[in-house]
Scaffold this motif. Structure first.
Motif, PDB file in Angstrom:
ATOM      1  N   ARG A 104       0.755  -1.138   0.047  1.00 37.09           N
ATOM      2  CA  ARG A 104      -0.044   0.020  -0.098  1.00 37.09           C
ATOM      3  C   ARG A 104       0.865   1.178   0.086  1.00 37.09           C
ATOM      4  NH1 ARG A 104      -5.290   0.658   1.563  1.00 37.09           N
ATOM      5  NH2 ARG A 104      -4.749   2.106   2.952  1.00 37.09           N
ATOM      6  N   ASN A 105       1.973   1.252   0.518  1.00 38.71           N
ATOM      7  CA  ASN A 105       2.926   2.418   0.817  1.00 38.71           C
ATOM      8  C   ASN A 105       3.387   2.895  -0.583  1.00 38.71           C
ATOM      9  OD1 ASN A 105       2.214   2.674   3.508  1.00 38.71           O
ATOM     10  ND2 ASN A 105       4.424   1.828   4.246  1.00 38.71           N
ATOM     11  N   ASN A 106       3.680   1.604  -1.409  1.00 40.07           N
ATOM     12  CA  ASN A 106       4.204   1.718  -2.733  1.00 40.07           C
ATOM     13  C   ASN A 106       2.878   1.774  -3.707  1.00 40.07           C
ATOM     14  OD1 ASN A 106       6.733   1.396  -1.882  1.00 40.07           O
ATOM     15  ND2 ASN A 106       6.807  -0.924  -1.949  1.00 40.07           N
ATOM     16  N   LYS A 107       1.795   2.189  -3.297  1.00 39.48           N
ATOM     17  CA  LYS A 107       0.710   2.346  -4.092  1.00 39.48           C
ATOM     18  C   LYS A 107       0.481   1.157  -5.141  1.00 39.48           C
ATOM     19  CE  LYS A 107       0.555   7.405  -3.939  1.00 39.48           C
ATOM     20  NZ  LYS A 107       0.571   7.185  -2.315  1.00 39.48           N
ATOM     21  N   GLN A 108       0.623  -0.220  -4.382  1.00 42.67           N
ATOM     22  CA  GLN A 108       0.493  -1.270  -5.434  1.00 42.67           C
ATOM     23  C   GLN A 108      -0.818  -1.913  -4.661  1.00 42.67           C
ATOM     24  OE1 GLN A 108       4.545  -3.035  -4.775  1.00 42.67           O
ATOM     25  NE2 GLN A 108       3.981  -3.663  -7.063  1.00 42.67           N
ATOM     26  N   PHE A 109      -2.062  -1.292  -4.965  1.00 39.76           N
ATOM     27  CA  PHE A 109      -3.229  -1.222  -4.533  1.00 39.76           C
ATOM     28  C   PHE A 109      -3.867  -2.859  -4.870  1.00 39.76           C
ATOM     29  CE2 PHE A 109      -3.142   3.429  -4.151  1.00 39.76           C
ATOM     30  CZ  PHE A 109      -2.915   3.393  -2.760  1.00 39.76           C
TER      31      PHE A 109
END
Ligand code: AMP
Length: 468
Positions: free
Chosen positions: A434-439
Motif C-alpha cells: 500500500r505504501n508503494n501504491k500497489q493497491f
C-alpha cells in the motif's frame, strides 16, 4: 442498592453493612439444563458478582431437587435407579455451570441429604395444626390455616404460566390448593424393608421415618434447607417467575407457620422467562435448547452478553439472531479496544472515567439494571471514538482497563485475540504494498487474510487486525 421486591411490589433497599443470605431454587436433575434455566442462574451469578465487587459479603445457597416424580419417571424409562438419574444430571448441571462461568454459589444442598430436617419441619407443622394426613397418600399442608396464603403472588389458584406440572392432585384434600409435604409410597413396602432406612420400590425412592415410609413433597425441601443454613428468616430469595405460585407461596406458608416469624424473606427477586417462540422454554414441553447445544454454536461470552443486555425481570425472546447480534456487539468492543491500543499521544487526559463509573453504579444500584450499565460502557466508547484524534495514551489505558473490568463483572471477556505470526506478516507485507501504491496486490493480500479468518481495518490511528 434498591431491588424490586415481588412481595411488596416496590423497589426496596437491600440491607446494608452486613453479609447477605441469598437462596435461589436450583434445578430438578432429570435432564440437561436448558438456556432458560441458565438465564436465571446467570442473572443471579451476575447479581452476586456485582454485590461482592461492592464489598458486600453474600452467602449464596442453592438446592438441588434430586427426588421428584420426573426423576422417578426418567429412571423407569431408562431402567436405572432414580438416584443414578439424579447423580448423572447433577454432575452435568455443574459442568454446564462451569462452561457458563457460573461460580458464585457457596453451597449446594441436595434434598435427599436433608430428610431429617424435612421430617422435623413437617412434624412442627402437624403439631401446630397446619398439616394433616390422608391415608395412603401422605401429609398435606392445609392452606386454610395460613391466612396470608397468596400474599406473594396475590392469588391462591394456579394460572397458565406456573410451574404446574408439580401440582399435587390428591382427591381427598381438604382444600383444592393443599400441597403435599410427605408422599407415602405408591407400592406396598414389604416387611423385609422395615429395618432399613431407605429403599427403592418400583423405581420410587423412599425413606423410613417417624412419619412412615415416603418421600418429600417438592416445596418442603427448600424451607428445610434454608432453615438449616440461614435460620427461619433471611434476606433474598430468587427464582424465575414460574415459581412464584405455588412454589414460593408454599415456602412462605411452611416456614412462617412453622417458626411463627415473618417475613421468611425480606426481598423476593424473580427473573423473567427466556421464551422460545411465544412459549416459555421448558424441559417438560420438550421445546428447549440445552446449554450444551447452545455452546456448540456460540460462546459462553455471547450467552452472558445476552443476559446482561436484558433486564433480569424482562422476558428474553430467544432467537439465533439474538446470539449473532450479541457476538457482533462483543466484537465491536474488541475492535474498539484494539484500536485505542494504537493511541500514543501524551498530555492531559480527555476522558472522565469517574463520571462513567458513577452512572454504571447508579444503574446497577437501581434494581440491577444491567442493560443501562452496558449502555454506559457504550457511551464511553462513543466519547472515545469521537475524540479519537485527541485522546491520550493514559485515556486509552484507563478506558481499556475500565471496560474489561466492568464487562468482567458480567463475565463477558473482551480479550484481544492473539494474532498468529503468519497473519501479522501478511498484514505487514500488505502495508508495504500500500505504501508503494500497489493497491491491486495489497487487496489480494487482504483477501488472503480474510480467507484465513481475520480482517484488516485501516483506522485513522493505523491498521488493526481482528478475528472475523
Ligand atoms: P427447574 O429445573 O425446572 O426446577 O428450573 C430451575 C430454575 O430455572 C428455576 O429457578 C426456574 O424458575 C428457572 N427456569 C425454568 N425455565 C425457565 C425459563 N424458560 N426462563 C427462565 N428461567 C427458567
Amino acid at each position: 442498592m434498591k431491588i424490586f421486591n415481588t412481595l411488596s411490589g416496590q423497589k426496596e433497599n437491600l440491607p446494608e453493612n452486613r453479609p447477605l443470605r441469598l437462596f435461589v431454587c436450583g434445578p430438578t436433575v432429570y435432564n440437561y439444563a436448558h438456556i432458560g434455566n441458565a438465564r436465571t442462574y446467570v442473572s443471579f451469578d451476575n447479581f452476586v458478582s456485582y454485590l461482592r465487587s461492592r464489598g458486600i459479603k453474600v452467602s449464596y445457597l442453592q438446592n438441588i431437587t434430586d427426588v421428584d416424580d420426573k426423576i422417578i419417571k426418567r429412571g423407569l424409562e431408562e431402567s436405572v435407579s432414580p438416584m443414578e438419574i439424579a447423580g448423572k444430571y447433577e454432575k452435568i448441571y455443574h459442568e454446564d455451570e462451569k462452561s457458563l462461568k457460573i461460580d458464585s454459589v457457596n453451597k449446594y444442598a441436595r434434598a435427599t441429604d436433608h430428610i431429617p430436617e424435612i421430617i422435623k419441619q413437617i412434624q412442627i407443622l402437624i403439631e401446630k395444626g397446619h398439616a394433616y394426613k390422608i391415608e395412603n397418600e401422605g401429609y398435606y399442608y392445609d392452606i386454610s390455616t395460613f391466612k396470608e396464603y397468596g400474599k406473594l403472588s396475590k392469588r391462591t389458584a394456579e394460572q397458565a404460566e406456573d410451574a404446574t406440572s408439580r401440582i399435587d392432585e390428591g382427591v381427598n384434600k381438604k382444600n383444592k390448593g393443599d400441597f403435599a409435604l410427605w408422599k407415602f409410597p405408591k407400592s406396598e413396602v414389604g416387611g423385609n424393608k422395615n429395618g432399613k432406612s431407605f429403599a427403592i420400590i418400583n423405581g420410587e425412592p423412599i425413606w423410613n421415618t417417624p412419619l412412615g415410609w415416603g418421600r418429600p413433597g417438592w416445596h418442603i425441601e427448600d424451607t428445610a434447607i434454608t432453615e438449616k443454613y440461614f435460620g427461619p428468616q433471611y434476606d433474598i430469595h430468587g427464582g424465575a417467575v414460574d415459581l412464584k405460585f405455588p412454589h414460593h407461596e408454599a415456602e412462605i406458608a411452611q416456614q412462617e407457620a412453622a417458626s411463627g416469624k415473618k417475613p421468611l424473606v425480606k426481598i423476593w427477586m424473580h427473573t423473567g422467562f427466556l421464551l422460545f417462540g411465544e412459549e416459555k422454554m421448558s424441559k417438560s414441553s420438550g421445546k428447549f435448547v440445552s446449554i450444551r447445544d447452545f455452546l456448540k454454536m456460540y460462546s459462553a461470552d455471547i450467552f452472558r452478553y445476552i443476559i446482561a443486555s436484558h433486564n433480569y425481570r424482562s422476558p428474553i425472546n430467544y432467537t439465533d439472531q439474538l446470539a449473532i447480534e450479541a457476538g457482533k456487539n462483543i466484537n465491536s468492543i474488541i475492535e474498539f479496544l484494539t484500536k485505542i491500543s494504537l493511541v500514543k499521544k501524551s498530555g492531559t487526559p480527555q476522558i472522565d472515567i469517574a463520571k462513567y463509573e458513577k452512572s454504571f453504579i447508579d444503574s446497577l444500584d437501581d434494581d440491577f439494571n444491567t442493560p443501562k450499565a452496558l449502555s454506559v460502557i457504550f457511551d464511553l466508547i462513543n466519547e472515545a471514538n469521537l475524540k479519537i484524534q485527541s485522546i491520550t495514551k493514559k485515556d486509552a489505558v484507563s478506558a481499556k482497563k475500565y471496560i474489561a473490568e466492568k464487562l468482567g463483572l458480567f463475565k463477558v471477556s473482551v480479550k484481544m485475540p492473539r494474532i498468529p505470526l503468519k497473519i501479522r506478516l501478511l498484514a505487514w507485507r500488505r502495508k508495504l504494498l500500500r505504501n508503494n501504491k500497489q493497491f491491486a496486490k495489497s487487496d489480494l493480500l487482504r483477501k488472503k487474510i480474510e480467507a484465513l479468518g481475520y480482517k484488516i481495518d485501516d483506522t485513522p490511528l493505523g491498521t488493526i487486525i481482528l478475528k472475523s
